[in-house]
Motif scaffolding. Structure first.
Motif, PDB file in Angstrom:
ATOM      1  N   CYS A 145      11.139  -4.620  -0.710  1.00  0.00           N
ATOM      2  CA  CYS A 145      10.885  -3.596  -1.733  1.00  0.00           C
ATOM      3  C   CYS A 145       9.582  -3.811  -2.494  1.00  0.00           C
ATOM      4  CB  CYS A 145      12.047  -3.521  -2.727  1.00  0.00           C
ATOM      5  SG  CYS A 145      13.652  -3.166  -1.990  1.00  0.00           S
ATOM      6  N   ASN A 146       8.578  -4.394  -1.848  1.00  0.00           N
ATOM      7  CA  ASN A 146       7.331  -4.749  -2.527  1.00  0.00           C
ATOM      8  C   ASN A 146       6.644  -3.564  -3.186  1.00  0.00           C
ATOM      9  OD1 ASN A 146       7.841  -6.323  -0.006  1.00  0.00           O
ATOM     10  ND2 ASN A 146       6.334  -7.692  -0.909  1.00  0.00           N
ATOM     11  N   ALA A 147       6.650  -2.419  -2.513  1.00  0.00           N
ATOM     12  CA  ALA A 147       5.836  -1.290  -2.969  1.00  0.00           C
ATOM     13  C   ALA A 147       6.559  -0.377  -3.957  1.00  0.00           C
ATOM     14  CB  ALA A 147       5.375  -0.470  -1.760  1.00  0.00           C
ATOM     15  N   LEU A 148       7.772  -0.696  -4.327  1.00  0.00           N
ATOM     16  CA  LEU A 148       8.525   0.189  -5.203  1.00  0.00           C
ATOM     17  C   LEU A 148       8.039   0.118  -6.648  1.00  0.00           C
ATOM     18  CD1 LEU A 148      12.213  -0.069  -3.953  1.00  0.00           C
ATOM     19  CD2 LEU A 148      10.301   1.264  -3.066  1.00  0.00           C
ATOM     20  N   THR A 149       8.123   1.263  -7.328  1.00  0.00           N
ATOM     21  CA  THR A 149       7.732   1.373  -8.733  1.00  0.00           C
ATOM     22  C   THR A 149       8.973   1.401  -9.611  1.00  0.00           C
ATOM     23  OG1 THR A 149       7.813   3.791  -8.736  1.00  0.00           O
ATOM     24  CG2 THR A 149       5.750   2.739  -7.981  1.00  0.00           C
ATOM     25  N   ARG A 150       8.758   1.425 -10.929  1.00  0.00           N
ATOM     26  CA  ARG A 150       9.897   1.480 -11.845  1.00  0.00           C
ATOM     27  C   ARG A 150      10.750   2.713 -11.572  1.00  0.00           C
ATOM     28  NH1 ARG A 150      12.071   0.025 -16.965  1.00  0.00           N
ATOM     29  NH2 ARG A 150      14.071   1.112 -16.955  1.00  0.00           N
ATOM     30  N   LYS A 151      10.121   3.847 -11.286  1.00  0.00           N
ATOM     31  CA  LYS A 151      10.872   5.060 -10.999  1.00  0.00           C
ATOM     32  C   LYS A 151      11.743   4.874  -9.746  1.00  0.00           C
ATOM     33  CE  LYS A 151       8.851   9.048 -11.475  1.00  0.00           C
ATOM     34  NZ  LYS A 151       8.008  10.262 -11.223  1.00  0.00           N
ATOM     35  N   ASP A 167      14.678   2.709 -10.593  1.00  0.00           N
ATOM     36  CA  ASP A 167      15.662   3.489 -11.354  1.00  0.00           C
ATOM     37  C   ASP A 167      16.553   4.290 -10.412  1.00  0.00           C
ATOM     38  OD1 ASP A 167      14.870   2.628 -13.871  1.00  0.00           O
ATOM     39  OD2 ASP A 167      13.451   4.280 -14.181  1.00  0.00           O
ATOM     40  N   ARG A 168      15.956   4.813  -9.339  1.00  0.00           N
ATOM     41  CA  ARG A 168      16.745   5.574  -8.363  1.00  0.00           C
ATOM     42  C   ARG A 168      17.763   4.676  -7.662  1.00  0.00           C
ATOM     43  NH1 ARG A 168      11.417   8.146  -6.995  1.00  0.00           N
ATOM     44  NH2 ARG A 168      11.457  10.222  -7.950  1.00  0.00           N
ATOM     45  N   LEU A 169      17.339   3.464  -7.315  1.00  0.00           N
ATOM     46  CA  LEU A 169      18.270   2.530  -6.691  1.00  0.00           C
ATOM     47  C   LEU A 169      19.398   2.157  -7.645  1.00  0.00           C
ATOM     48  CD1 LEU A 169      15.840   0.046  -4.854  1.00  0.00           C
ATOM     49  CD2 LEU A 169      17.276   1.792  -3.794  1.00  0.00           C
ATOM     50  N   ASP A 224       7.900  -5.847  -7.812  1.00  0.00           N
ATOM     51  CA  ASP A 224       7.850  -5.714  -9.271  1.00  0.00           C
ATOM     52  C   ASP A 224       9.240  -6.020  -9.821  1.00  0.00           C
ATOM     53  OD1 ASP A 224       7.463  -5.081 -11.889  1.00  0.00           O
ATOM     54  OD2 ASP A 224       6.929  -2.970 -11.557  1.00  0.00           O
ATOM     55  N   ILE A 225       9.541  -7.292  -9.847  1.00  0.00           N
ATOM     56  CA  ILE A 225      10.886  -7.721 -10.229  1.00  0.00           C
ATOM     57  C   ILE A 225      11.172  -7.431 -11.699  1.00  0.00           C
ATOM     58  CG2 ILE A 225      12.408  -9.727 -10.450  1.00  0.00           C
ATOM     59  CD1 ILE A 225      12.098  -8.730  -7.611  1.00  0.00           C
ATOM     60  N   LYS A 226      10.155  -7.460 -12.524  1.00  0.00           N
ATOM     61  CA  LYS A 226      10.378  -7.147 -13.941  1.00  0.00           C
ATOM     62  C   LYS A 226      10.913  -5.725 -14.079  1.00  0.00           C
ATOM     63  CE  LYS A 226       7.732  -9.029 -16.949  1.00  0.00           C
ATOM     64  NZ  LYS A 226       6.606  -9.426 -17.848  1.00  0.00           N
ATOM     65  N   SER A 227      10.357  -4.783 -13.297  1.00  0.00           N
ATOM     66  CA  SER A 227      10.852  -3.405 -13.332  1.00  0.00           C
ATOM     67  C   SER A 227      12.232  -3.297 -12.707  1.00  0.00           C
ATOM     68  CB  SER A 227       9.880  -2.478 -12.597  1.00  0.00           C
ATOM     69  OG  SER A 227       8.682  -2.326 -13.324  1.00  0.00           O
ATOM     70  N   ALA A 228      12.452  -4.027 -11.610  1.00  0.00           N
ATOM     71  CA  ALA A 228      13.767  -4.002 -10.968  1.00  0.00           C
ATOM     72  C   ALA A 228      14.833  -4.509 -11.923  1.00  0.00           C
ATOM     73  CB  ALA A 228      13.735  -4.848  -9.697  1.00  0.00           C
ATOM     74  N   ARG A 229      14.512  -5.574 -12.644  1.00  0.00           N
ATOM     75  CA  ARG A 229      15.468  -6.140 -13.596  1.00  0.00           C
ATOM     76  C   ARG A 229      15.712  -5.183 -14.748  1.00  0.00           C
ATOM     77  NH1 ARG A 229      15.223  -9.975 -18.153  1.00  0.00           N
ATOM     78  NH2 ARG A 229      17.148 -11.204 -18.141  1.00  0.00           N
ATOM     79  N   ALA A 230      14.649  -4.577 -15.248  1.00  0.00           N
ATOM     80  CA  ALA A 230      14.789  -3.640 -16.363  1.00  0.00           C
ATOM     81  C   ALA A 230      15.622  -2.424 -15.962  1.00  0.00           C
ATOM     82  CB  ALA A 230      13.409  -3.204 -16.846  1.00  0.00           C
ATOM     83  N   ASP A 234       0.824  -1.200   0.000  1.00  0.00           N
ATOM     84  CA  ASP A 234       0.000   0.000   0.000  1.00  0.00           C
ATOM     85  C   ASP A 234       0.865   1.259   0.000  1.00  0.00           C
ATOM     86  OD1 ASP A 234       0.992   0.056   2.559  1.00  0.00           O
ATOM     87  OD2 ASP A 234      -0.950  -0.166   3.564  1.00  0.00           O
ATOM     88  N   ALA A 235       0.198   2.416   0.012  1.00  0.00           N
ATOM     89  CA  ALA A 235       0.899   3.692  -0.064  1.00  0.00           C
ATOM     90  C   ALA A 235       1.804   3.919   1.136  1.00  0.00           C
ATOM     91  CB  ALA A 235      -0.121   4.825  -0.189  1.00  0.00           C
ATOM     92  N   SER A 236       1.381   3.447   2.305  1.00  0.00           N
ATOM     93  CA  SER A 236       2.212   3.637   3.500  1.00  0.00           C
ATOM     94  C   SER A 236       3.522   2.863   3.385  1.00  0.00           C
ATOM     95  CB  SER A 236       1.442   3.212   4.752  1.00  0.00           C
ATOM     96  OG  SER A 236       1.239   1.808   4.774  1.00  0.00           O
ATOM     97  N   ALA A 237       3.474   1.704   2.739  1.00  0.00           N
ATOM     98  CA  ALA A 237       4.704   0.932   2.539  1.00  0.00           C
ATOM     99  C   ALA A 237       5.653   1.670   1.605  1.00  0.00           C
ATOM    100  CB  ALA A 237       4.367  -0.440   1.983  1.00  0.00           C
ATOM    101  N   ARG A 238       5.111   2.254   0.537  1.00  0.00           N
ATOM    102  CA  ARG A 238       5.979   2.987  -0.392  1.00  0.00           C
ATOM    103  C   ARG A 238       6.533   4.252   0.249  1.00  0.00           C
ATOM    104  NH1 ARG A 238       5.125   6.627  -5.399  1.00  0.00           N
ATOM    105  NH2 ARG A 238       7.165   6.460  -6.395  1.00  0.00           N
ATOM    106  N   LYS A 239       5.766   4.843   1.156  1.00  0.00           N
ATOM    107  CA  LYS A 239       6.214   6.072   1.809  1.00  0.00           C
ATOM    108  C   LYS A 239       7.518   5.866   2.561  1.00  0.00           C
ATOM    109  CE  LYS A 239       4.588   9.935   4.637  1.00  0.00           C
ATOM    110  NZ  LYS A 239       5.818  10.026   5.445  1.00  0.00           N
ATOM    111  N   HIS A 240       7.751   4.645   3.040  1.00  0.00           N
ATOM    112  CA  HIS A 240       9.017   4.373   3.717  1.00  0.00           C
ATOM    113  C   HIS A 240      10.190   4.602   2.776  1.00  0.00           C
ATOM    114  CE1 HIS A 240       6.804   1.483   6.686  1.00  0.00           C
ATOM    115  NE2 HIS A 240       6.499   2.753   6.869  1.00  0.00           N
ATOM    116  N   PHE A 241       9.981   4.375   1.499  1.00  0.00           N
ATOM    117  CA  PHE A 241      11.031   4.678   0.521  1.00  0.00           C
ATOM    118  C   PHE A 241      11.051   6.169   0.187  1.00  0.00           C
ATOM    119  CE2 PHE A 241      12.380   5.361  -3.884  1.00  0.00           C
ATOM    120  CZ  PHE A 241      13.658   4.823  -3.843  1.00  0.00           C
ATOM    121  N   LEU A 242       9.896   6.754  -0.039  1.00  0.00           N
ATOM    122  CA  LEU A 242       9.833   8.169  -0.394  1.00  0.00           C
ATOM    123  C   LEU A 242      10.412   9.051   0.707  1.00  0.00           C
ATOM    124  CD1 LEU A 242       6.291   8.302  -2.040  1.00  0.00           C
ATOM    125  CD2 LEU A 242       8.521   8.080  -3.164  1.00  0.00           C
ATOM    126  N   ASP A 243      10.366   8.578   1.953  1.00  0.00           N
ATOM    127  CA  ASP A 243      10.950   9.331   3.062  1.00  0.00           C
ATOM    128  C   ASP A 243      12.460   9.484   2.950  1.00  0.00           C
ATOM    129  OD1 ASP A 243       8.572   9.874   4.318  1.00  0.00           O
ATOM    130  OD2 ASP A 243       8.720   8.235   5.768  1.00  0.00           O
TER     131      ASP A 243
END
Length: 545
Positions: free
Chosen positions: A229-235, A238-240, A263-269, A201-210
């Motif tokens: 890293c479940n909640a991470l997006t392609r963007k 890319d930062r990682l 989203d391992i496909k995005s992580a790999r890409a 959920d959004a709260s999980a991703r916020k831990h990264f955005l913080d």
């Protein structure tokens, strides 16, 4: 004194830069290092001319390197996850979790004599699955001491080797205005393993955005290896990838708790380096060998595009690279430490051979040049005779002798540890009642008393039993993610709030059965896996043997 020498013959999957696979080769070992890896017909290296290699009939791989596991919990069977969760905070304090996981471990981890049995048992669990490196077990004593268990399996957090830098797995919190200091802290260490955005959920991703310090400036460095890293997006990936940061993937645990994985496909890409971890037995694999099978199934079902070689690399050379250990481990090459796992047989594709193997096919595990687990014909080099165990209709041997053995397990056999754990788990209700009668926070009281004795010169503190620090059940999110909304201690400071205290047991604790050492030795494992509510059916179907 002349260093011991060994030589093993078989197929060798080197996992070197060229991904060499030698169909018939000999690994020549001197002391704890690989002297040479040569074709079987080649002249032996100098000093080995009169040595006849042991013909194993199997395939050698680098020892499996696990980057995430809460080993203290690996005596528990799969938890019957009652519902779909969106982040770790939802299940961590829930009544079902307290009754099935944290409650039992809160009692067992603080019962005298049980912590050594847990350390011995979980270490054997690693060995029988081919794991030579994992995360550690943190111990606590009443006099106020906290330390890592020093075992046979390498510990990423305390390697006890100057050539292998320790990874940090718990990150002090920093105030919002000090995120740049946090970035500096990241740069001080080669590898920091950190739960990152666990959940969907959004709260999980916020831990990264913080982690964002200012627009386009992030508290991220190459040392950061995010766990889950479940909640991470392609963007986000890319930062990682932009700073060469990595991640640890634990798909089975992710599916069991959240119904989906990262989203391992995005992580790999994006080019993020990916290591693996079985997480823990209550909601994950028994060992890294089984987690490799999960990865292979997920790769197939989700069309992620990994080859079998890519998957093997995640548990060997890529994992070593994330730790900054790849100069010494992760591949089978001259000059590197001799950490090896031997899988029975040499037929077929070399990488598929490992991914399809179960624990019955693990014939030999070598750590730091010493054979630690072996079938009978491969026990040369054991200290004494080794502990004899029966598994899959065969006699096998565990070499637990160690001149530098941790005091808590010195002389403790797997047989005795197993019996001690089984009895304690059967008597959980009784043990819980005994602990409920203890004075409030006895360990904290004794810790403070011990500190007072040291400060005021009142003599040494009495020696006490070591107990477990339950890293999954510290105060909410303590040291598991960065929080930038409150003042924090200086780096290296241990908060008193992070020290274990007597845990009030749940109202009802039932007797439990000890988790089996292997998947193949557990007739109830696959039925329990099939009954999990949140794992997609295609994944469950693919995992059935």
């Amino acid at each position: 004194m002349q260093a011991s020498k060994r030589a093993y013959r078989g197929r060798v999957v080197q996992m070197d830069a060229a991904f060499s696979v030698l169909k018939d080769a000999v690994i020549w070992i001197e002391g704890n290092r690989i002297k040479a890896v040569l074709d079987a017909a080649a002249t032996p290296p100098q000093g080995f001319e009169h040595m006849t290699p042991i013909n194993t009939g199997g395939t050698f791989y680098p020892g499996l390197i696990e980057l995430h596991n809460h080993l203290g919990y690996d005596i528990l069977k799969l938890w019957d996850v009652p519902k779909l969760y969106c982040n770790r905070g939802q299940w961590q304090g829930s009544p079902p979790y307290q009754a099935g996981v944290s409650g039992p471990m809160g009692v067992l981890g603080k019962t005298p004599g049980v912590a050594p049995a847990i350390a011995r048992y979980t270490e054997a669990k690693c060995l029988m699955g081919g794991t030579t490196t994992s995360q550690g077990i943190t111990l606590f004593s009443a006099p106020g001491l906290m330390r890592q268990y020093r075992g046979i399996v390498r510990n990423v957090e305390e390697s006890l080797d100057s050539t292998l830098p320790d990874a940090k797995a718990r990150i002090p919190d920093y105030a919002a205005k000090d995120k740049d200091n946090f970035l500096g802290y990241l740069k001080d260490f080669p590898c920091l393993l950190m739960h990152l955005s666990e959940g969907i959920d959004a709260s999980a991703r916020k831990h990264f955005l913080d982690l964002e310090i200012s627009p386009n400036v992030w508290a991220i460095a190459a040392s950061l290896t995010g766990i889950h890293c479940n909640a991470l997006t392609r963007k986000d990936f890319d930062r990682l990838a932009a700073v060469r940061a990595g991640m640890v993937w634990s798909p089975l645990s992710n599916f069991m708790l959240y119904g989906q994985t990262a989203d391992i496909k995005s992580a790999r890409a994006a080019g993020v380096r990916i290591g693996l971890g079985s997480d823990w037995s209550p909601s994950g694999s028994k060992n890294l060998l089984h987690e490799l099978k999960v990865v292979r199934v997920v790769n197939s079902v989700q069309a992620l595009g990994f080859s079998d070689r890519d998957i093997v690399a995640m548990a060997t050379i890529v994992a070593a690279g994330l730790l900054r250990w790849d100069r010494y481990l992760g591949s089978i090459e001259a000059g590197k430490y001799a950490d090896l796992v031997l899988v029975r047989g040499k037929a077929g594709d070399a990488y598929e051979h490992l991914l399809k193997a179960d624990e019955t096919r693990i014939d030999l595990v070598v750590i730091d040049g010493l054979p630690r687990y072996a079938i009978k014909k491969l026990t040369a080099g054991f200290s004494g005779t080794g502990e004899v165990i029966s598994f899959a209709g065969e006699t096998r041997y565990l070499n637990l002798d160690d001149a530098n053995a941790d005091e808590i397990v010195a002389g403790l056999s797997l047989k005795v540890a197993t019996k001690r754990l089984s009895n304690a788990m059967k008597n959980l209700p009784t043990l819980a009642k005994k602990q409920a009668k203890l004075p409030p926070s006895p360990l904290m009281t004794m810790a403070m008393d011990g500190a007072r004795r040291r400060v005021f010169g009142q003599g040494p503190t009495p020696r006490a039993d070591w107990t477990l620090v339950l890293d999954q059940d510290e105060p909410p999110d303590e040291n598991l993610r960065p929080r930038f909304d409150s003042e924090a201690p200086l780096p290296g400071t241990i908060r008193m709030s992070a020290m274990p205290t007597a845990t009030k047991a749940p109202a009802v604790l039932k007797p439990l059965e000890l988790d089996e050492l292997t998947v193949t030795g557990d007739p109830g494992y696959y039925p329990a896996l099939a009954g999990q509510r949140n794992i997609p059916q295609a994944i469950k179907d693919g995992l059935q043997p």
